[in-house]
Write a protein that holds these residues in place. Structure first.
Motif, PDB file in Angstrom:
ATOM      1  N   LEU A 110      70.930 -24.249  -4.095  1.00 30.28           N
ATOM      2  CA  LEU A 110      72.060 -23.396  -4.439  1.00 30.28           C
ATOM      3  C   LEU A 110      71.587 -21.988  -4.790  1.00 30.28           C
ATOM      4  CD1 LEU A 110      75.065 -24.336  -6.597  1.00 30.28           C
ATOM      5  CD2 LEU A 110      73.761 -22.318  -7.185  1.00 30.28           C
ATOM      6  N   MET A 111      70.542 -21.906  -5.583  1.00 31.01           N
ATOM      7  CA  MET A 111      70.023 -20.590  -5.962  1.00 31.01           C
ATOM      8  C   MET A 111      69.464 -19.859  -4.745  1.00 31.01           C
ATOM      9  SD  MET A 111      68.362 -21.501  -9.673  1.00 31.01           S
ATOM     10  CE  MET A 111      67.913 -19.840 -10.134  1.00 31.01           C
ATOM     11  N   GLN A 112      68.786 -20.594  -3.857  1.00 32.94           N
ATOM     12  CA  GLN A 112      68.213 -19.963  -2.666  1.00 32.94           C
ATOM     13  C   GLN A 112      69.314 -19.446  -1.744  1.00 32.94           C
ATOM     14  OE1 GLN A 112      64.917 -19.396  -2.501  1.00 32.94           O
ATOM     15  NE2 GLN A 112      65.442 -18.079  -0.799  1.00 32.94           N
ATOM     16  N   GLU A 113      70.384 -20.221  -1.592  1.00 33.52           N
ATOM     17  CA  GLU A 113      71.522 -19.764  -0.778  1.00 33.52           C
ATOM     18  C   GLU A 113      72.134 -18.501  -1.360  1.00 33.52           C
ATOM     19  OE1 GLU A 113      74.310 -22.993  -0.454  1.00 33.52           O
ATOM     20  OE2 GLU A 113      72.825 -24.277   0.542  1.00 33.52           O
ATOM     21  N   LEU A 114      72.201 -18.427  -2.674  1.00 31.25           N
ATOM     22  CA  LEU A 114      72.746 -17.241  -3.322  1.00 31.25           C
ATOM     23  C   LEU A 114      71.857 -16.028  -3.066  1.00 31.25           C
ATOM     24  CD1 LEU A 114      75.048 -16.191  -5.053  1.00 31.25           C
ATOM     25  CD2 LEU A 114      73.778 -16.917  -7.079  1.00 31.25           C
ATOM     26  N   VAL A 115      70.551 -16.218  -3.101  1.00 33.84           N
ATOM     27  CA  VAL A 115      69.615 -15.124  -2.803  1.00 33.84           C
ATOM     28  C   VAL A 115      69.806 -14.666  -1.359  1.00 33.84           C
ATOM     29  CG1 VAL A 115      67.168 -14.587  -2.435  1.00 33.84           C
ATOM     30  CG2 VAL A 115      67.889 -15.708  -4.553  1.00 33.84           C
ATOM     31  N   GLU A 116      69.874 -15.600  -0.433  1.00 37.64           N
ATOM     32  CA  GLU A 116      70.033 -15.244   0.978  1.00 37.64           C
ATOM     33  C   GLU A 116      71.355 -14.527   1.225  1.00 37.64           C
ATOM     34  OE1 GLU A 116      69.343 -18.942   3.045  1.00 37.64           O
ATOM     35  OE2 GLU A 116      67.232 -18.975   2.395  1.00 37.64           O
ATOM     36  N   ARG A 117      72.418 -14.973   0.574  1.00 42.23           N
ATOM     37  CA  ARG A 117      73.714 -14.306   0.701  1.00 42.23           C
ATOM     38  C   ARG A 117      73.616 -12.883   0.154  1.00 42.23           C
ATOM     39  NH1 ARG A 117      79.632 -16.268  -1.611  1.00 42.23           N
ATOM     40  NH2 ARG A 117      80.603 -14.223  -1.472  1.00 42.23           N
ATOM     41  N   GLY A 118      72.960 -12.740  -1.010  1.00 36.96           N
ATOM     42  CA  GLY A 118      72.797 -11.415  -1.597  1.00 36.96           C
ATOM     43  C   GLY A 118      72.003 -10.480  -0.704  1.00 36.96           C
ATOM     44  N   GLN A 119      70.980 -11.003  -0.059  1.00 35.74           N
ATOM     45  CA  GLN A 119      70.203 -10.176   0.868  1.00 35.74           C
ATOM     46  C   GLN A 119      71.032  -9.792   2.089  1.00 35.74           C
ATOM     47  OE1 GLN A 119      66.673 -12.715   1.269  1.00 35.74           O
ATOM     48  NE2 GLN A 119      65.478 -11.020   0.385  1.00 35.74           N
ATOM     49  N   ALA A 120      71.783 -10.741   2.635  1.00 29.35           N
ATOM     50  CA  ALA A 120      72.612 -10.470   3.811  1.00 29.35           C
ATOM     51  C   ALA A 120      73.660  -9.406   3.520  1.00 29.35           C
ATOM     52  CB  ALA A 120      73.284 -11.759   4.298  1.00 29.35           C
ATOM     53  N   GLU A 121      74.151  -9.371   2.281  1.00 29.93           N
ATOM     54  CA  GLU A 121      75.173  -8.387   1.894  1.00 29.93           C
ATOM     55  C   GLU A 121      74.553  -7.083   1.408  1.00 29.93           C
ATOM     56  OE1 GLU A 121      77.706 -10.223  -1.011  1.00 29.93           O
ATOM     57  OE2 GLU A 121      78.390 -11.765   0.390  1.00 29.93           O
ATOM     58  N   GLY A 122      73.236  -7.017   1.312  1.00 30.85           N
ATOM     59  CA  GLY A 122      72.566  -5.815   0.828  1.00 30.85           C
ATOM     60  C   GLY A 122      72.600  -5.665  -0.681  1.00 30.85           C
ATOM     61  N   VAL A 123      73.015  -6.721  -1.389  1.00 28.20           N
ATOM     62  CA  VAL A 123      73.095  -6.689  -2.849  1.00 28.20           C
ATOM     63  C   VAL A 123      71.701  -6.893  -3.461  1.00 28.20           C
ATOM     64  CG1 VAL A 123      74.030  -7.919  -4.859  1.00 28.20           C
ATOM     65  CG2 VAL A 123      75.477  -7.479  -2.878  1.00 28.20           C
ATOM     66  N   LEU A 124      70.876  -7.697  -2.800  1.00 22.75           N
ATOM     67  CA  LEU A 124      69.498  -7.940  -3.237  1.00 22.75           C
ATOM     68  C   LEU A 124      68.548  -7.309  -2.222  1.00 22.75           C
ATOM     69  CD1 LEU A 124      69.786 -11.702  -4.268  1.00 22.75           C
ATOM     70  CD2 LEU A 124      69.729  -9.715  -5.784  1.00 22.75           C
ATOM     71  N   SER A 125      67.372  -6.943  -2.670  1.00 23.74           N
ATOM     72  CA  SER A 125      66.421  -6.298  -1.766  1.00 23.74           C
ATOM     73  C   SER A 125      66.023  -7.245  -0.646  1.00 23.74           C
ATOM     74  CB  SER A 125      65.186  -5.824  -2.538  1.00 23.74           C
ATOM     75  OG  SER A 125      64.540  -6.924  -3.125  1.00 23.74           O
ATOM     76  N   SER A 126      65.655  -6.649   0.477  1.00 27.18           N
ATOM     77  CA  SER A 126      65.245  -7.453   1.624  1.00 27.18           C
ATOM     78  C   SER A 126      63.828  -7.970   1.398  1.00 27.18           C
ATOM     79  CB  SER A 126      65.313  -6.611   2.904  1.00 27.18           C
ATOM     80  OG  SER A 126      64.465  -5.491   2.781  1.00 27.18           O
ATOM     81  N   GLY A 127      63.359  -8.747   2.332  1.00 21.67           N
ATOM     82  CA  GLY A 127      62.028  -9.334   2.215  1.00 21.67           C
ATOM     83  C   GLY A 127      62.128 -10.845   2.280  1.00 21.67           C
ATOM     84  N   ASP A 128      61.048 -11.467   1.967  1.00 14.99           N
ATOM     85  CA  ASP A 128      60.979 -12.926   2.022  1.00 14.99           C
ATOM     86  C   ASP A 128      61.942 -13.521   0.989  1.00 14.99           C
ATOM     87  OD1 ASP A 128      60.348 -15.603   2.034  1.00 14.99           O
ATOM     88  OD2 ASP A 128      58.216 -15.328   1.610  1.00 14.99           O
ATOM     89  N   PRO A 129      63.005 -14.210   1.435  1.00 13.98           N
ATOM     90  CA  PRO A 129      63.982 -14.741   0.484  1.00 13.98           C
ATOM     91  C   PRO A 129      63.380 -15.817  -0.439  1.00 13.98           C
ATOM     92  CG  PRO A 129      64.499 -15.477   2.709  1.00 13.98           C
ATOM     93  CD  PRO A 129      63.380 -14.495   2.821  1.00 13.98           C
TER      94      PRO A 129
END
Length: 192
Positions: A130-149
């Motif tokens: 669940l936490m990993q999916e949230l990180v990936e969603r955040g990266q896809a939306e540009g909310v979290l920095s890119s890089g290795d999820p």
């Protein structure tokens, strides 16, 4: 001497897990014994073995249950479609769970790394997924920095677990959790 305590209990497994979690909080994992738990809940000393053939089986079941409860707490925190709000809620839910259940969380992570703990690892996949999916969603939306999820997820987890450890060791009081989550959010969430 004849043991006249009952062998059966309404829900023996649940009663044993409840008693084990209380014992874990009060005395620690090293002091948990099936015989003592049987005495505490009023059944014969052999009764727990129907559900937990060994002490380690009991500890693993307690850890599995802990991961399931953590997963539920994190899922319940996802009540918004806004990714930063979801991230904040999940971060707060994790820290609250880890500070309210410190001994259980320690057991969960210790058990996860025991040889043959396949079921504990599977149980851990729920909250971590669940936490990993949230990180990936955040990266896809540009909310979290890119890089290795996975790396970002690991650093996020380490931050949350570290905050919980600081609270659990009384370096910071539980009243500071919201402010610490705000600071962590500032470190992870990009302005969009």
């Amino acid at each position: 001497m004849i043991d006249d305590r009952p062998y059966h209990h309404g829900n023996l497994r649940a009663a044993l897990l409840d008693a084990a979690e209380r014992g874990l909080r009060e005395r620690g994992a090293d002091q948990l014994a099936l015989r003592d738990l049987a005495r505490e809940i009023g059944v014969s000393h052999a009764a727990p073995r129907r559900h937990f053939p060994t002490r380690q089986a009991l500890l693993d079941a307690l850890a599995e249950d802990g991961f399931a409860r953590l997963h539920t707490a994190l899922r319940e925190a996802l009540d918004s479609d806004d990714t930063p709000a979801r991230l904040r809620a999940v971060m707060t839910a994790y820290i609250r769970f880890a500070t309210e259940n410190a001994a259980l969380v320690e057991l969960m992570y210790t058990s996860k790394h025991q040889p043959g703990a396949t079921r504990v690892v599977e149980a851990a996949n729920g909250p971590f997924g669940l936490m990993q999916e949230l990180v990936e969603r955040g990266q896809a939306e540009g909310v979290l920095s890119s890089g290795d999820p996975e790396r970002l997820g690991l650093v996020l987890f380490a931050t949350l677990h570290g905050i919980a450890a600081v609270v659990n060791s009384a370096i910071a009081g539980p009243e500071l959790v919201d402010g610490l989550v705000d600071t962590a959010m500032e470190q992870f969430v990009r302005e969009v």
